[in-house]
Design a protein around this motif. Sequence first.
Motif, mmCIF file in Angstrom:
data_model
loop_
_atom_site.group_PDB
_atom_site.id
_atom_site.type_symbol
_atom_site.label_atom_id
_atom_site.label_comp_id
_atom_site.label_asym_id
_atom_site.label_seq_id
_atom_site.Cartn_x
_atom_site.Cartn_y
_atom_site.Cartn_z
ATOM 1 N N PHE A 188 9.473 -27.867 20.135
ATOM 2 C CA PHE A 188 9.691 -28.245 21.563
ATOM 3 C C PHE A 188 8.838 -27.268 22.749
ATOM 4 N N GLU A 189 7.892 -26.411 22.117
ATOM 5 C CA GLU A 189 6.845 -25.732 22.742
ATOM 6 C C GLU A 189 5.808 -26.675 23.448
ATOM 7 N N PRO A 190 5.191 -26.404 24.443
ATOM 8 C CA PRO A 190 3.997 -27.234 25.080
ATOM 9 C C PRO A 190 3.118 -27.126 24.080
ATOM 10 N N GLU A 191 2.155 -28.147 24.092
ATOM 11 C CA GLU A 191 1.003 -28.042 23.079
ATOM 12 C C GLU A 191 0.133 -26.910 23.193
ATOM 13 N N SER A 192 -0.054 -26.510 24.552
ATOM 14 C CA SER A 192 -1.214 -25.362 24.649
ATOM 15 C C SER A 192 -0.597 -23.964 24.050
ATOM 16 N N GLU A 193 0.854 -24.093 24.100
ATOM 17 C CA GLU A 193 1.419 -22.719 23.414
ATOM 18 C C GLU A 193 1.433 -22.728 21.947
ATOM 19 N N LYS A 194 1.494 -24.063 21.348
ATOM 20 C CA LYS A 194 1.223 -24.211 19.826
ATOM 21 C C LYS A 194 0.195 -23.855 19.483
ATOM 22 N N GLU A 195 -1.066 -24.340 20.288
ATOM 23 C CA GLU A 195 -2.430 -24.082 19.719
ATOM 24 C C GLU A 195 -2.775 -22.681 20.064
ATOM 25 N N LYS A 196 -2.108 -22.078 20.794
ATOM 26 C CA LYS A 196 -2.599 -20.448 21.315
ATOM 27 C C LYS A 196 -1.846 -19.676 19.858
ATOM 28 N N ALA A 197 -0.675 -20.017 19.384
ATOM 29 C CA ALA A 197 0.085 -19.702 18.514
ATOM 30 C C ALA A 197 -0.579 -19.969 17.103
ATOM 31 N N ALA A 198 -1.129 -21.116 16.732
ATOM 32 C CA ALA A 198 -1.785 -21.409 15.432
ATOM 33 C C ALA A 198 -3.297 -20.602 15.263
ATOM 34 N N ASN A 199 -3.650 -20.184 16.488
ATOM 35 C CA ASN A 199 -4.949 -19.397 16.588
ATOM 36 C C ASN A 199 -4.813 -17.901 16.375
ATOM 37 N N SER A 200 -3.290 -17.467 15.859
ATOM 38 C CA SER A 200 -3.135 -15.965 16.000
ATOM 39 C C SER A 200 -2.629 -15.793 14.669
ATOM 40 N N THR A 201 -2.455 -14.565 14.513
ATOM 41 C CA THR A 201 -1.714 -13.670 13.178
ATOM 42 C C THR A 201 -0.695 -12.742 13.573
ATOM 43 N N GLU A 202 0.302 -12.806 13.104
ATOM 44 C CA GLU A 202 1.341 -11.854 13.240
ATOM 45 C C GLU A 202 1.492 -10.766 12.055
ATOM 46 N N ILE A 203 1.766 -9.661 12.289
ATOM 47 C CA ILE A 203 1.749 -8.683 11.265
ATOM 48 C C ILE A 203 3.155 -7.904 11.256
ATOM 49 N N TYR A 204 3.751 -7.769 10.127
ATOM 50 C CA TYR A 204 5.060 -7.068 9.861
ATOM 51 C C TYR A 204 4.971 -5.997 8.783
ATOM 52 N N ARG A 205 5.264 -4.546 9.124
ATOM 53 C CA ARG A 205 5.270 -3.638 8.093
ATOM 54 C C ARG A 205 6.812 -3.211 7.755
ATOM 55 N N TYR A 206 6.945 -3.131 6.506
ATOM 56 C CA TYR A 206 8.360 -2.658 6.060
ATOM 57 C C TYR A 206 7.892 -1.432 5.388
ATOM 58 N N THR A 207 8.774 -0.355 5.789
ATOM 59 C CA THR A 207 8.853 0.976 5.216
ATOM 60 C C THR A 207 10.040 1.619 5.413
ATOM 61 N N ALA A 208 10.506 2.374 4.443
ATOM 62 C CA ALA A 208 12.054 3.151 4.656
ATOM 63 C C ALA A 208 13.063 2.275 5.259
ATOM 64 N N THR A 267 0.879 -1.213 0.055
ATOM 65 C CA THR A 267 -0.027 -0.005 0.137
ATOM 66 C C THR A 267 0.826 1.235 -0.067
ATOM 67 N N GLY A 268 1.164 1.927 -1.078
ATOM 68 C CA GLY A 268 1.992 3.011 -1.101
ATOM 69 C C GLY A 268 3.351 2.649 -0.946
ATOM 70 N N GLU A 269 4.062 3.052 -0.099
ATOM 71 C CA GLU A 269 5.291 2.861 0.156
ATOM 72 C C GLU A 269 5.483 1.763 1.536
ATOM 73 N N VAL A 270 4.286 1.227 1.817
ATOM 74 C CA VAL A 270 4.531 0.403 2.831
ATOM 75 C C VAL A 270 4.052 -1.242 2.211
ATOM 76 N N VAL A 271 4.817 -2.190 2.723
ATOM 77 C CA VAL A 271 4.585 -3.452 2.263
ATOM 78 C C VAL A 271 4.259 -4.162 3.828
ATOM 79 N N THR A 272 3.081 -4.839 3.885
ATOM 80 C CA THR A 272 2.481 -5.309 4.926
ATOM 81 C C THR A 272 2.559 -6.896 4.723
ATOM 82 N N VAL A 273 3.092 -7.536 5.692
ATOM 83 C CA VAL A 273 3.555 -9.176 5.748
ATOM 84 C C VAL A 273 2.589 -9.795 6.588
#
Length: 247
Positions: free
Chosen positions: A126-146, A111-117
């Motif tokens: 090696f993480e506990p199953e509860s932590e894996k499940e929590k992470a699998a149901n989440s989204t991580e967002i990264y923005r690249y600019t300048a 979007t313009g000068e920003v790339v969102t991943v």
Amino acid sequence: MTKSFSLCIALVLTATTVNAETITTRFGSLSINDENMLLFQGKSLTPTIQGNNSLSVLGTYPLKNSDAVLIQDNGGTACPAQLYFVELSKKGVKATSVFGSCSDLVEAKQTGEVVTVTMPGFMGPFEPESEKEKAANSTEIYRYTAGIVTEEKAKVPQKSSENTSGEWHTVIAEPNLVVRSKPAVTGEKLGNVPHGGKIKVIEKTDKTDSIGGRDGVWVKIEWQDTTGYAFDAFLESMDSQDSAGAK
């Protein structure tokens, strides 16, 4: 015999050049050689970018004064995929530090000068199953600019089954959340709630949907003087303290 041997060497060198992947930009070319190393104009970058099993080009994004290339390093044991942005300009080439959730399910949008991943959360083997499940149901967002990658501080849930009636919620949609006259994308637009805006969920409907890679349900909401419907996968529940302050 000498001529034959020289011909064999030439054929091998030619095959290596053909097999290498080349990415052409306005400011020069990047290539991936047979050793999974990223090269600029035939020379390795500093610091070096070399893939575990391979390197992949996920996209090239033309910016005002440069071109950004998204590179994925594939095949790590604890982290299957890592990302880099490589930016090329008249000044040369530079790469960001490695980033990502280790997931290889990546969506990138300019979007313009920003790339969102955007990618699902991921936890190592090696993480506990509860932590894996929590992470699998989440989204991580990264923005690249300048030339810089920034990460959203909070992980955004992909599913919002916890959204219940009578609760205040924060809008996490970018750049805004559409309020509609009925629980469907075909409903008339009644307004746009900006990112970070606060709305009250009145009741949950039985209308499920999948929008922008997120699964959720339509909920009836109140916002300012408007009553309508919104997709709950773009809402995040507020705690009781925030709820009291939102009224």
